[in-house]
Design an enzyme around this catalytic site. Structure first.
Site, PDB file in Angstrom:
ATOM      1  N   HIS A 292       0.840  -1.202   0.000  1.00 55.48           N
ATOM      2  CA  HIS A 292       0.000   0.000   0.000  1.00 55.48           C
ATOM      3  C   HIS A 292       0.873   1.249   0.000  1.00 55.48           C
ATOM      4  O   HIS A 292       2.026   1.209   0.418  1.00 55.48           O
ATOM      5  CB  HIS A 292      -0.842   0.083   1.288  1.00 55.48           C
ATOM      6  CG  HIS A 292      -1.717  -1.092   1.549  1.00 55.48           C
ATOM      7  ND1 HIS A 292      -3.073  -1.053   1.355  1.00 55.48           N
ATOM      8  CD2 HIS A 292      -1.446  -2.335   2.018  1.00 55.48           C
ATOM      9  CE1 HIS A 292      -3.596  -2.230   1.694  1.00 55.48           C
ATOM     10  NE2 HIS A 292      -2.625  -3.025   2.101  1.00 55.48           N
TER      11      HIS A 292
ATOM     12  N   THR B  27       0.401   5.081   1.801  1.00 55.16           N
ATOM     13  CA  THR B  27      -0.481   5.646   2.835  1.00 55.16           C
ATOM     14  C   THR B  27      -1.320   6.815   2.315  1.00 55.16           C
ATOM     15  O   THR B  27      -2.416   7.051   2.802  1.00 55.16           O
ATOM     16  CB  THR B  27       0.346   6.160   4.022  1.00 55.16           C
ATOM     17  OG1 THR B  27       1.280   7.124   3.530  1.00 55.16           O
ATOM     18  CG2 THR B  27       1.088   5.018   4.693  1.00 55.16           C
TER      19      THR B  27
ATOM     20  N   GLU C  35       2.339  -0.915   4.557  1.00 54.33           N
ATOM     21  CA  GLU C  35       2.004   0.466   4.196  1.00 54.33           C
ATOM     22  C   GLU C  35       3.303   1.252   4.000  1.00 54.33           C
ATOM     23  O   GLU C  35       4.168   1.277   4.886  1.00 54.33           O
ATOM     24  CB  GLU C  35       1.172   1.138   5.296  1.00 54.33           C
ATOM     25  CG  GLU C  35      -0.273   0.652   5.370  1.00 54.33           C
ATOM     26  CD  GLU C  35      -1.199   1.350   4.374  1.00 54.33           C
ATOM     27  OE1 GLU C  35      -0.697   2.183   3.573  1.00 54.33           O
ATOM     28  OE2 GLU C  35      -2.407   1.063   4.395  1.00 54.33           O
TER      29      GLU C  35
ATOM     30  N   HIS D 205      -2.328  -2.814  -3.573  1.00 54.08           N
ATOM     31  CA  HIS D 205      -3.705  -2.722  -3.086  1.00 54.08           C
ATOM     32  C   HIS D 205      -4.680  -2.507  -4.239  1.00 54.08           C
ATOM     33  O   HIS D 205      -5.740  -3.125  -4.298  1.00 54.08           O
ATOM     34  CB  HIS D 205      -3.812  -1.587  -2.062  1.00 54.08           C
ATOM     35  CG  HIS D 205      -5.100  -1.565  -1.321  1.00 54.08           C
ATOM     36  ND1 HIS D 205      -5.421  -0.569  -0.443  1.00 54.08           N
ATOM     37  CD2 HIS D 205      -6.152  -2.410  -1.328  1.00 54.08           C
ATOM     38  CE1 HIS D 205      -6.625  -0.796   0.059  1.00 54.08           C
ATOM     39  NE2 HIS D 205      -7.100  -1.909  -0.474  1.00 54.08           N
TER      40      HIS D 205
ATOM     41  N   ASP E 259      -3.618   2.627  -4.915  1.00 50.59           N
ATOM     42  CA  ASP E 259      -2.293   2.583  -4.300  1.00 50.59           C
ATOM     43  C   ASP E 259      -1.647   1.203  -4.491  1.00 50.59           C
ATOM     44  O   ASP E 259      -2.366   0.225  -4.694  1.00 50.59           O
ATOM     45  CB  ASP E 259      -2.378   2.953  -2.802  1.00 50.59           C
ATOM     46  CG  ASP E 259      -3.185   1.979  -1.965  1.00 50.59           C
ATOM     47  OD1 ASP E 259      -4.374   1.776  -2.265  1.00 50.59           O
ATOM     48  OD2 ASP E 259      -2.614   1.405  -1.030  1.00 50.59           O
TER      49      ASP E 259
HETATM   50 ZN   LIG Z   1      -4.090   0.605   0.448  1.00 61.99          ZN
END
Ligand SMILES: [Zn+2]
Length: 288
Positions: free
Chosen positions: A47, A49, A109, A154, A164
């Site tokens: 991911h 953020t 993340e 993601h 993302d």
């Molecule tokens: Zn994400």
């Protein structure tokens, strides 16, 4: 040294367990492990953020979402959720027929917004941060035997709502480190030239996107969700032109990724090896 009443206490212990519920729980013998087991972790989801580090830490530790790891822009790695537990990072996600992915994945993340900059600011990921992400992915993938084609973004597992880690995330760095596969350029060229002469239909496109791993209906109609999936696909595999159009190069990359000899992994600075996915990619179209 034996306490004075140790022997008597040992005799009383089973009786005390019955009367007051034994604190240790049932006695289990672990000396016959089965050979038939693997890690519950099958997927790794990357991911971005889209907020700065301080805000990310607050949201991921005390908001309503979480991830196993948070990687700051200076390369610092923060463990927020133990790998043995479920983090809430991927929502209504799907990859290769598995849904949702939170129970069987690890989420990383990557802080994508520099300190103090507003939400959604796009900035290149600094090299120390990418190096840390590379090391972390290598370590997790090795320990859990995660297949290279199950290290995903993601947006790929939730294309209807997420994009993302975004077009600036350097997937090429993970390819160079031998962590994720890349399409074989010879196969891409071969398919691209064939598609320039004879473009495939929309249903073929949707079946290949499904075989690659995406959740998609194979309706034969180039609809909004198909364009969205194609946009996410381009974001990862052809970030230079992300427009959701099924041009011959995009189709060539997709065909290479889903053909038996179209995937390869870097083994050294100049070396590559073919990656054979077992079982081979197969379409799992949703019913229209
Ligand atoms: Zn994400």
């Amino acid at each position: 040294m034996q306490p004075p009443h140790g022997h008597r206490l040992r005799l009383l212990a089973p009786l005390l367990c019955v009367l007051a519920a034994c604190a240790q729980g049932p006695r289990i013998q672990w000396n016959h492990p089965s050979v038939n087991q693997d890690s519950r972790v099958q997927f790794l989801v990357v991911h971005a953020t889209e907020i700065d580090f301080a805000t990310s830490l607050q949201v991921l530790t005390h908001g309503d979402v979480s991830s196993h790891y948070l990687v700051d822009r200076d390369g610092s790695i923060y463990g927020l959720v133990p790998e043995s537990r479920r983090a809430w990072h991927a929502g209504p996600s799907y990859w290769e027929g598995t849904t949702p992915l939170n129970p069987s994945s690890i989420g990383i993340e990557v802080v994508s917004v520099p300190k103090g900059m507003p939400e959604g600011t796009e900035a290149p990921f600094p090299e120390p941060q990418i190096a840390a992400v590379r090391d972390l992915i290598a370590d997790i993938a090795k320990r859990h035997h995660i297949r290279p084609n199950r290290i995903v973004g993601h947006g790929e597992v939730q294309p209807e709502g997420r994009t993302d880690p975004g077009r600036l995330f350097p997937w090429s760095s993970l390819i160079d480190a031998g962590l994720i596969p890349a399409p074989d350029p010879n196969a891409v060229n071969r398919f691209r030239q064939a598609f320039e002469r004879d473009p495939p239909g929309v249903r073929w496109l949707q079946e290949q996107l499904s075989a690659h791993g995406y959740r998609i209906q194979c309706s034969g109609v180039f609809d909004g969700p198909t364009k969205q999936v194609l946009t996410v696909f381009q974001g990862r595999y052809r970030p230079g032109q992300v427009d959701g159009e099924a041009d011959p190069e995009t189709l060539g990359i997709l065909a290479a990724l889903t053909s038996p000899d179209g995937l390869r992994m870097r083994t050294s600075r100049d070396g590559w090896r073919a990656l054979h996915v077992d079982p081979p990619p197969q379409a799992r179209c949703l019913d229209p």
